[in-house]
Scaffold this motif. Structure first.
Motif: not given
Length: 237
Positions: A7, A9-10, A13-14, A17, A50, A100, A213-214, A217-218
């Motif tokens: 995913n 999406n993040k 988001t970045l 921003s 996002h 979410t 995803g979250h 990516i983290s």
């Protein structure tokens, strides 16, 4: 092997921003597939905070694995899905202002609506999946809608696992067994991570796909995206 759909999406988001096109969502999708991911997931929301609707159109030519578009099947979303024609649409009942996804469908209450949406997707050769909690009544209700698959909402499992409660997997095992019995394919997603994904995979029979995803990516901020994708693939073998 269970397929890994990333995913992205993040990443959007970045990008959003700061404005501009860095990081580039399309290039990221190309790269994660090159690194071994077997799918790309996006979840556009009405405010496009996002992933933007145009991103879905831009991604279509470059996603040569499975393209999964998630979202609440309001008219604007369904118009996009029918235009882009992804491999799979995952129907999620999130509110417009939801941070979410936070709940699965009541497949009994919304049966007629889901039947209508799913039939339209099938007329366009788009595989369907319904986001559901591990509730046996909701799994049985999903079967009545004609969906191809369910996606198990795994937030509660992840929370229990983080507390050391491995028994938190049991409702998901029971849900998967019923889905298998009913002939429903099984996907899963939400708060799955490198920490818990192997245990989840080992306990869910016939798990076809996870969408992550979250956490992915983290984790990649520390370990690198190519490395993390391959770590997930190894844990899903």
């Amino acid at each position: 092997m269970t397929k890994l759909s990333v995913n992205i999406n993040k990443i959007a988001t970045l990008r959003n921003s700061r404005g501009g096109n860095v990081p580039n969502v399309v290039q990221f999708a190309i790269d994660v597939q090159k690194f071994g991911a077997e799918g790309v997931t996006i979840h556009p929301r009405p405010d496009e905070r996002h992933i933007r609707y145009q991103d879905a159109r831009d991604l279509k030519p470059v996603v040569h694995t499975e393209f999964n578009i998630e979202g609440n099947p309001v008219k604007k979303f369904m118009d996009l899905v029918l235009e882009v024609q992804p491999t799979q649409v995952t129907l999620v009942p999130d509110a417009d202002d939801a941070l979410t996804s936070n709940a699965g469908w009541d497949t009994l209450k919304h049966k007629d609506f889901l039947i209508e949406v799913i039939q339209e997707c099938k007329r366009n050769n788009i595989r369907t999946s319904i986001f559901v909690d591990p509730d046996l009544k909701m799994i049985a209700g999903a079967k009545l809608t004609g969906t191809d698959r369910i996606e198990l909402y795994t937030e509660q499992f992840a929370h229990e696992f983080s507390l050391g409660n491995k028994a938190g997997i049991q409702p998901y095992v029971e849900a998967a067994l019923l889905a298998n019995e009913l002939g429903l394919g099984i996907n899963a997603g939400h708060d799955l991570s490198l920490e818990n994904i192997r245990f989840f995979k080992e306990n869910i029979p016939n798990l076809l796909e996870v969408s992550i995803g979250h956490a992915l990516i983290s984790e990649s901020l520390y370990l690198g995206i190519e490395n993390v994708v391959n770590m997930y693939l190894n844990k899903l073998k």
